[in-house]
Scaffold this motif. Sequence first.
Motif, PDB file in Angstrom:
ATOM      1  N   GLY A   1       0.824  -1.197   0.000  1.00  0.00           N
ATOM      2  CA  GLY A   1       0.000   0.000   0.000  1.00  0.00           C
ATOM      3  C   GLY A   1       0.859   1.248   0.000  1.00  0.00           C
ATOM      4  O   GLY A   1       2.090   1.195  -0.177  1.00  0.00           O
TER       5      GLY A   1
ATOM      6  N   ASP B   1       6.850   5.375   2.373  1.00  0.00           N
ATOM      7  CA  ASP B   1       7.039   6.369   3.436  1.00  0.00           C
ATOM      8  C   ASP B   1       8.391   7.081   3.355  1.00  0.00           C
ATOM      9  O   ASP B   1       8.460   8.319   3.420  1.00  0.00           O
ATOM     10  CB  ASP B   1       6.890   5.712   4.811  1.00  0.00           C
ATOM     11  CG  ASP B   1       5.444   5.377   5.157  1.00  0.00           C
ATOM     12  OD1 ASP B   1       4.546   5.816   4.412  1.00  0.00           O
ATOM     13  OD2 ASP B   1       5.225   4.675   6.161  1.00  0.00           O
TER      14      ASP B   1
ATOM     15  N   THR C   1      -0.511  -7.407   2.000  1.00  0.00           N
ATOM     16  CA  THR C   1      -1.837  -8.023   1.980  1.00  0.00           C
ATOM     17  C   THR C   1      -2.047  -8.760   0.655  1.00  0.00           C
ATOM     18  O   THR C   1      -1.400  -8.450  -0.348  1.00  0.00           O
ATOM     19  CB  THR C   1      -2.938  -6.958   2.149  1.00  0.00           C
ATOM     20  OG1 THR C   1      -2.718  -5.876   1.229  1.00  0.00           O
ATOM     21  CG2 THR C   1      -2.925  -6.396   3.563  1.00  0.00           C
TER      22      THR C   1
ATOM     23  N   ALA D   1      -3.966  -3.211   1.474  1.00  0.00           N
ATOM     24  CA  ALA D   1      -3.674  -2.461   2.703  1.00  0.00           C
ATOM     25  C   ALA D   1      -4.976  -1.991   3.363  1.00  0.00           C
ATOM     26  O   ALA D   1      -5.854  -2.802   3.635  1.00  0.00           O
ATOM     27  CB  ALA D   1      -2.729  -1.302   2.398  1.00  0.00           C
ATOM     28  N   GLU D   2      -5.106  -0.674   3.600  1.00  0.00           N
ATOM     29  CA  GLU D   2      -6.299  -0.153   4.280  1.00  0.00           C
ATOM     30  C   GLU D   2      -7.558  -0.246   3.421  1.00  0.00           C
ATOM     31  O   GLU D   2      -8.666   0.018   3.905  1.00  0.00           O
ATOM     32  CB  GLU D   2      -6.073   1.304   4.727  1.00  0.00           C
ATOM     33  CG  GLU D   2      -6.049   2.344   3.621  1.00  0.00           C
ATOM     34  CD  GLU D   2      -4.677   2.537   2.996  1.00  0.00           C
ATOM     35  OE1 GLU D   2      -4.496   3.561   2.312  1.00  0.00           O
ATOM     36  OE2 GLU D   2      -3.789   1.677   3.202  1.00  0.00           O
ATOM     37  N   LYS D   3      -7.400  -0.627   2.141  1.00  0.00           N
ATOM     38  CA  LYS D   3      -8.560  -0.792   1.250  1.00  0.00           C
ATOM     39  C   LYS D   3      -8.861  -2.266   0.993  1.00  0.00           C
ATOM     40  O   LYS D   3      -9.514  -2.620   0.013  1.00  0.00           O
ATOM     41  CB  LYS D   3      -8.313  -0.069  -0.068  1.00  0.00           C
ATOM     42  CG  LYS D   3      -8.137   1.437   0.085  1.00  0.00           C
ATOM     43  CD  LYS D   3      -7.876   2.106  -1.250  1.00  0.00           C
ATOM     44  CE  LYS D   3      -7.665   3.608  -1.082  1.00  0.00           C
ATOM     45  NZ  LYS D   3      -7.360   4.265  -2.388  1.00  0.00           N
ATOM     46  N   GLN D   4      -8.408  -3.142   1.893  1.00  0.00           N
ATOM     47  CA  GLN D   4      -8.713  -4.572   1.772  1.00  0.00           C
ATOM     48  C   GLN D   4     -10.220  -4.790   1.733  1.00  0.00           C
ATOM     49  O   GLN D   4     -10.972  -4.109   2.410  1.00  0.00           O
ATOM     50  CB  GLN D   4      -8.154  -5.329   2.981  1.00  0.00           C
ATOM     51  CG  GLN D   4      -6.659  -5.526   2.988  1.00  0.00           C
ATOM     52  CD  GLN D   4      -6.235  -6.346   4.193  1.00  0.00           C
ATOM     53  OE1 GLN D   4      -6.350  -7.559   4.189  1.00  0.00           O
ATOM     54  NE2 GLN D   4      -5.759  -5.673   5.226  1.00  0.00           N
TER      55      GLN D   4
ATOM     56  N   ASP E   1       3.227  -6.575   6.757  1.00  0.00           N
ATOM     57  CA  ASP E   1       2.270  -5.528   6.399  1.00  0.00           C
ATOM     58  C   ASP E   1       1.652  -5.739   5.016  1.00  0.00           C
ATOM     59  O   ASP E   1       0.658  -5.089   4.672  1.00  0.00           O
ATOM     60  CB  ASP E   1       2.934  -4.154   6.441  1.00  0.00           C
ATOM     61  CG  ASP E   1       3.311  -3.725   7.857  1.00  0.00           C
ATOM     62  OD1 ASP E   1       2.865  -4.407   8.802  1.00  0.00           O
ATOM     63  OD2 ASP E   1       4.035  -2.733   8.013  1.00  0.00           O
TER      64      ASP E   1
ATOM     65  N   SER F   1      -7.140  -0.055  -4.735  1.00  0.00           N
ATOM     66  CA  SER F   1      -8.299  -0.765  -4.177  1.00  0.00           C
ATOM     67  C   SER F   1      -7.983  -2.241  -3.939  1.00  0.00           C
ATOM     68  O   SER F   1      -7.314  -2.888  -4.748  1.00  0.00           O
ATOM     69  CB  SER F   1      -9.483  -0.657  -5.135  1.00  0.00           C
ATOM     70  OG  SER F   1      -9.920   0.682  -5.248  1.00  0.00           O
TER      71      SER F   1
ATOM     72  N   TRP G   1       1.932   2.866   2.355  1.00  0.00           N
ATOM     73  CA  TRP G   1       2.952   2.820   3.413  1.00  0.00           C
ATOM     74  C   TRP G   1       4.327   2.422   2.893  1.00  0.00           C
ATOM     75  O   TRP G   1       5.345   2.803   3.469  1.00  0.00           O
ATOM     76  CB  TRP G   1       2.520   1.825   4.505  1.00  0.00           C
ATOM     77  CG  TRP G   1       2.307   0.415   4.014  1.00  0.00           C
ATOM     78  CD1 TRP G   1       1.149  -0.123   3.551  1.00  0.00           C
ATOM     79  CD2 TRP G   1       3.286  -0.620   3.908  1.00  0.00           C
ATOM     80  NE1 TRP G   1       1.336  -1.435   3.167  1.00  0.00           N
ATOM     81  CE2 TRP G   1       2.644  -1.766   3.373  1.00  0.00           C
ATOM     82  CE3 TRP G   1       4.644  -0.702   4.210  1.00  0.00           C
ATOM     83  CZ2 TRP G   1       3.305  -2.971   3.140  1.00  0.00           C
ATOM     84  CZ3 TRP G   1       5.320  -1.897   3.976  1.00  0.00           C
ATOM     85  CH2 TRP G   1       4.651  -3.011   3.445  1.00  0.00           C
TER      86      TRP G   1
ATOM     87  N   THR H   1      -2.705   4.059  -2.254  1.00  0.00           N
ATOM     88  CA  THR H   1      -3.034   2.647  -2.071  1.00  0.00           C
ATOM     89  C   THR H   1      -4.114   2.270  -3.070  1.00  0.00           C
ATOM     90  O   THR H   1      -5.152   2.934  -3.154  1.00  0.00           O
ATOM     91  CB  THR H   1      -3.544   2.372  -0.644  1.00  0.00           C
ATOM     92  OG1 THR H   1      -2.478   2.577   0.289  1.00  0.00           O
ATOM     93  CG2 THR H   1      -4.046   0.941  -0.515  1.00  0.00           C
TER      94      THR H   1
END
Length: 231
Positions: free
Chosen positions: A13, A18, A154, A40-43, A152, A37, A15, A35
């Motif tokens: 993602g 960074d 996914t 990461a935070e959009k899993q 981290d 779709s 991250w 990120t």
Amino acid sequence: MTRFVVVAGAWLGAWAWDEVVSELRAAGHEAHALTLSGLAEKQGVPAGQQTHVQDIVDEVERLDPPDVVLVGHSYSGVPVGQAAERIGDRLARVVFVDANVPVDGTSFLDGFPSDHIRKSLDENGGTWPPLDPADYAGQGLTDEQITRIVTDGTAHPGASLTEPAILAHPLADLPATYVKCRLDGDELMPPVDELVESGHWELVRMDTGHWPMFSQPRELARVLRESAARS
């Protein structure tokens, strides 16, 4: 000041960028990591390749820059290359970091021997799980960096790997830099080799592995800045 939108490859993602983003911003540039779709935070968000293309186009439209340098690493070179031709005059340059590139009518998995990945998709509900730690050996990464990537990372949405790319124009029309990471092999993929040999694209080589945003973030940021300056 240059405006960068950077996109990581499979399993990763925003991250993952960074350190590179920090370097670019410290040098006075704008840098935005995206990120895609399903990652990461959009899993859990359904995503195919064209979803990822639209993710990138939407991000550029949201930022509304007069010009932008798009950066695609590994898998994301495929949607980044398609998005680059769709943002029109907003594009200053596209940088492919040890990346696959789109070929009209061809999927990501069509570009190399990929039976093992297709088998993995079948066995994992249509997703591609992150690699094992041993698969990152020899790529210039520390044990800590490998642990972070594996921990981290996914599972990657399989539809994005099997959908064909859609290009309206030849890749040679894009103002582009290709960054080849030597530890991942010195040979260029055929579409890239042809574009570099014809003089359409700039080639930069880095003495590191396939994940330079981790192994050499400062050097990668420098390469990105210098590539953008040629726009």
